[in-house]
Structures are given as C-alpha cells and as structure tokens.
Design a protein around this motif. Structure first.
Motif, PDB file in Angstrom:
ATOM      1  N   PRO A  62       0.803  -1.223  -0.034  1.00 44.50           N
ATOM      2  CA  PRO A  62       0.152  -0.009  -0.191  1.00 44.50           C
ATOM      3  C   PRO A  62       1.046   1.371  -0.057  1.00 44.50           C
ATOM      4  O   PRO A  62       0.309   2.460   0.263  1.00 44.50           O
ATOM      5  CB  PRO A  62      -0.750   0.020   1.397  1.00 44.50           C
ATOM      6  CG  PRO A  62       0.268  -0.903   2.287  1.00 44.50           C
ATOM      7  CD  PRO A  62       0.845  -1.825   1.308  1.00 44.50           C
ATOM      8  N   PHE A  63       2.302   1.258  -0.365  1.00 42.38           N
ATOM      9  CA  PHE A  63       3.032   2.466  -0.232  1.00 42.38           C
ATOM     10  C   PHE A  63       2.736   3.483  -1.272  1.00 42.38           C
ATOM     11  O   PHE A  63       2.448   3.111  -2.243  1.00 42.38           O
ATOM     12  CB  PHE A  63       4.506   2.070  -0.341  1.00 42.38           C
ATOM     13  CG  PHE A  63       5.357   3.239  -0.057  1.00 42.38           C
ATOM     14  CD1 PHE A  63       5.568   3.833   1.026  1.00 42.38           C
ATOM     15  CD2 PHE A  63       5.638   3.855  -1.390  1.00 42.38           C
ATOM     16  CE1 PHE A  63       6.364   4.948   1.033  1.00 42.38           C
ATOM     17  CE2 PHE A  63       6.518   4.974  -1.248  1.00 42.38           C
ATOM     18  CZ  PHE A  63       7.031   5.330  -0.107  1.00 42.38           C
ATOM     19  N   ASP A  64       2.492   4.617  -0.764  1.00 43.32           N
ATOM     20  CA  ASP A  64       1.877   5.771  -1.500  1.00 43.32           C
ATOM     21  C   ASP A  64       3.166   6.808  -1.534  1.00 43.32           C
ATOM     22  O   ASP A  64       3.370   7.550  -0.608  1.00 43.32           O
ATOM     23  CB  ASP A  64       0.530   6.424  -1.009  1.00 43.32           C
ATOM     24  CG  ASP A  64       0.200   7.380  -1.931  1.00 43.32           C
ATOM     25  OD1 ASP A  64       0.763   7.723  -2.738  1.00 43.32           O
ATOM     26  OD2 ASP A  64      -1.102   8.198  -1.410  1.00 43.32           O
ATOM     27  N   PRO A  65       3.872   6.907  -2.593  1.00 42.82           N
ATOM     28  CA  PRO A  65       4.816   8.041  -2.649  1.00 42.82           C
ATOM     29  C   PRO A  65       4.398   9.330  -2.458  1.00 42.82           C
ATOM     30  O   PRO A  65       5.010  10.243  -2.085  1.00 42.82           O
ATOM     31  CB  PRO A  65       5.625   7.800  -4.090  1.00 42.82           C
ATOM     32  CG  PRO A  65       4.603   7.107  -4.697  1.00 42.82           C
ATOM     33  CD  PRO A  65       3.626   6.405  -3.948  1.00 42.82           C
ATOM     34  N   ALA A  66       3.030   9.643  -2.576  1.00 41.13           N
ATOM     35  CA  ALA A  66       2.561  10.865  -2.603  1.00 41.13           C
ATOM     36  C   ALA A  66       2.404  11.092  -1.001  1.00 41.13           C
ATOM     37  O   ALA A  66       2.112  12.472  -0.646  1.00 41.13           O
ATOM     38  CB  ALA A  66       1.325  11.199  -3.456  1.00 41.13           C
ATOM     39  N   ALA A  67       2.229  10.199  -0.444  1.00 38.48           N
ATOM     40  CA  ALA A  67       1.961  10.376   1.254  1.00 38.48           C
ATOM     41  C   ALA A  67       3.029   9.336   1.841  1.00 38.48           C
ATOM     42  O   ALA A  67       2.208   8.420   2.420  1.00 38.48           O
ATOM     43  CB  ALA A  67       0.514  10.313   1.428  1.00 38.48           C
ATOM     44  N   PRO A  68       4.337   9.301   1.589  1.00 37.50           N
ATOM     45  CA  PRO A  68       4.947   8.236   2.388  1.00 37.50           C
ATOM     46  C   PRO A  68       5.043   8.188   3.827  1.00 37.50           C
ATOM     47  O   PRO A  68       4.926   9.303   4.623  1.00 37.50           O
ATOM     48  CB  PRO A  68       6.520   8.850   1.892  1.00 37.50           C
ATOM     49  CG  PRO A  68       6.108  10.321   1.835  1.00 37.50           C
ATOM     50  CD  PRO A  68       4.727  10.836   1.136  1.00 37.50           C
ATOM     51  N   ALA A  69       4.784   7.156   4.512  1.00 42.28           N
ATOM     52  CA  ALA A  69       4.823   6.541   5.502  1.00 42.28           C
ATOM     53  C   ALA A  69       5.583   5.239   5.839  1.00 42.28           C
ATOM     54  O   ALA A  69       5.801   4.550   4.984  1.00 42.28           O
ATOM     55  CB  ALA A  69       3.425   6.435   6.064  1.00 42.28           C
ATOM     56  N   TRP A  70       6.316   5.273   7.132  1.00 42.61           N
ATOM     57  CA  TRP A  70       7.014   4.083   7.155  1.00 42.61           C
ATOM     58  C   TRP A  70       6.034   2.790   7.240  1.00 42.61           C
ATOM     59  O   TRP A  70       5.054   2.892   7.831  1.00 42.61           O
ATOM     60  CB  TRP A  70       7.909   4.422   8.552  1.00 42.61           C
ATOM     61  CG  TRP A  70       8.573   3.037   8.844  1.00 42.61           C
ATOM     62  CD1 TRP A  70       9.809   2.671   8.560  1.00 42.61           C
ATOM     63  CD2 TRP A  70       8.225   1.891   9.685  1.00 42.61           C
ATOM     64  NE1 TRP A  70      10.230   1.469   8.918  1.00 42.61           N
ATOM     65  CE2 TRP A  70       9.148   0.845   9.790  1.00 42.61           C
ATOM     66  CE3 TRP A  70       7.093   1.397  10.307  1.00 42.61           C
ATOM     67  CZ2 TRP A  70       8.898  -0.178  10.341  1.00 42.61           C
ATOM     68  CZ3 TRP A  70       6.951   0.345  11.111  1.00 42.61           C
ATOM     69  CH2 TRP A  70       7.920  -0.442  10.964  1.00 42.61           C
ATOM     70  N   MET A  71       6.930   1.848   6.751  1.00 37.27           N
ATOM     71  CA  MET A  71       6.004   0.477   6.566  1.00 37.27           C
ATOM     72  C   MET A  71       6.771  -0.575   7.051  1.00 37.27           C
ATOM     73  O   MET A  71       8.203  -0.509   6.700  1.00 37.27           O
ATOM     74  CB  MET A  71       5.411   0.262   5.237  1.00 37.27           C
ATOM     75  CG  MET A  71       4.118   1.193   4.790  1.00 37.27           C
ATOM     76  SD  MET A  71       3.538   0.900   3.266  1.00 37.27           S
ATOM     77  CE  MET A  71       2.082   2.124   3.179  1.00 37.27           C
TER      78      MET A  71
END
Length: 256
Positions: A44-53
């Motif tokens: 689900p990684f979204d480069p527009a809203a990056p969050a640690w996963m």
C-alpha cells in the motif's frame, strides 16, 4: 575505537556500497541509504503520502533470500542504477526517467517470480528512507561482536549479513548494546545511541551465495539471551566521517 567500514544501501535489500568518506546531516541517515525500494505488488505504499511501513511490503532479504544474488550499483550524480543477476540480462536504467523506472521494476518482478506478489514498483519519495525503523538513524555494529558470535557457533559470519552503516573496532564484544542513551563523537559528527538492533531472518541469508545457511537470530538468543546485534544512533550534530576516524564517547566514563 576506530571506524573500519562505512556502507550505504541505496536500494533496500540489494548491494551495499562502500564509502571512504561521508557527510551526514543532523537528524538524518547516510545520504541515499535505503532511498529506493521495490514495493511488492500488493504493497500500500503511496509515494505521494510516504509513511514508514514494515519490510514485508517491499522486496527484502527476510522474505526474498534470492535477491542477495543481485549485484546493484547506484550513481547519485547521474541517477543510473545497474542491476545484475545470474541468468538475467544486465540492466542499466536512468531513474530520472519514468520508463526506465518501470523497466527496473519489471526486471525485478521477473527475477522474483511468484514472490513478487504481483507487479513490483520502484518506490521513492523525497526525504523518505525505506529503513527497518521509522526514525532516521545510522546503524552501527562492533566487529568484535560479529567475531564473538562467529566463534560461539564455529562459523565465520560475514558482517555484511547485518547490513550496518558503520562497522567499528576497538571495543569489547557487544559493548555497544550497553550504550543506549549515550553520546559519541564519530569522526566529525556527534551521535546519540537510542536503540538496540533486533535481528530478523534476513541475517540467515549468505550475502555471497543467497542461501539461508545460518541462524544468527536463534544463535544470539541461545548464547546471549537476546537477538540483538548492533545499535541505532541519531545524528545530533552533522559532519564528515571517514574510514579510520575515531569513535569515542563524549565523556570517557561512559564506557565504564
């Protein structure tokens, strides 16, 4: 104590690149370290809203031992990434070009096969690093710690298994695990050690053969009662670090 090796890993899970010298900014890790990752098809990684996963969302040694056989090289000046693996054509791509990024992702998808969980994407986001913890940090391990574990189990373990940014000499085995909360001068930087590094099954993978031929996580627990090898440090004051630089506590008594 002495800095013996400096390594960055531009693409998560792939080849480390040795550095003779590096400039690190306060509050950051090594430049370009874990800058890129191959996101799994269902990530689900979204480069527009990056969050640690968690690492399971990306191609990683914990789940994909075979990627240890890939040899990669990244040039931050030109933006070129080189990928090589046995039985696969070499690929050189310009990561500034969307089409080339797609080619890199397709190459990795083909290499992983069913492990890709769909079509991979080459992920990047400004200021984001695909590290194993959310905090920006430098990972540090004492060479004597790796040597001590090797001697306990009767098998020489390559420090590369543990993928540290900095390897140092001159301290007792596992001394660094007792330094949490303490500050050190490392070359021209000032760092605070804030967390022990708990190891995962990625360390089972031989970095040369890509085979799972060791059990460092289990061996650490069996012989030392924990699964920790190395520590994470926050950069409080930025500066330059070179191989051969001193690594010393801010106050000498901190080593006691």
């Amino acid at each position: 104590m002495r800095v013996e090796r400096i390594t960055r890993y531009p693409v998560k899970g792939l080849t480390g690149e040795l550095m003779d010298v590096v400039d690190i900014a306060a509050g950051d890790g090594l430049p370009h370290d874990r800058r890129f990752a191959f996101a799994q098809g269902d990530s689900p990684f979204d480069p527009a809203a990056p969050a640690w996963m968690q690492k399971r969302h990306f191609a990683c040694l914990m789940a994909n031992a075979g990627i240890a056989a890939i040899r990669s090289a990244y040039d931050p000046v030109t933006g070129m990434l080189l990928l090589m693996a046995p039985g696969f054509p070499h690929l050189a791509v310009d990561l500034a070009l969307p089409g080339d990024r797609d080619r890199a992702a397709a190459w990795m998808t083909a290499y992983l096969g069913p492990e890709a969980r769909g079509s991979l994407r080459l992920a990047e986001a400004p200021g984001h690093a695909f590290t194993d913890i959310a905090a920006k940090a430098v990972s540090i391990i004492g060479l004597s710690s790796v040597k001590a574990l090797s001697e306990k189990v009767g098998m020489e373990l390559d420090p590369v298994r543990f993928r540290a940014n900095i390897l140092f000499s001159g301290a007792a085995p596992f001394a660094e695990l007792g330094w949490v909360g303490r500050e050190f001068l490392v070359g021209g930087t000032r760092m605070k050690i804030f967390k022990r590094t708990q190891r995962c099954p990625a360390t089972e993978v031989n970095p040369e053969t890509a085979e799972r031929d060791a059990k460092p996580q289990k061996w650490l627990r069996d012989h030392y009662g924990h699964a920790d090898m190395g520590v994470y440090a926050e950069v409080l004051e930025g500066g330059r670090i070179a191989v051969g630089d001193a690594m010393e506590p801010v106050q000498a008594e901190l080593l006691g």
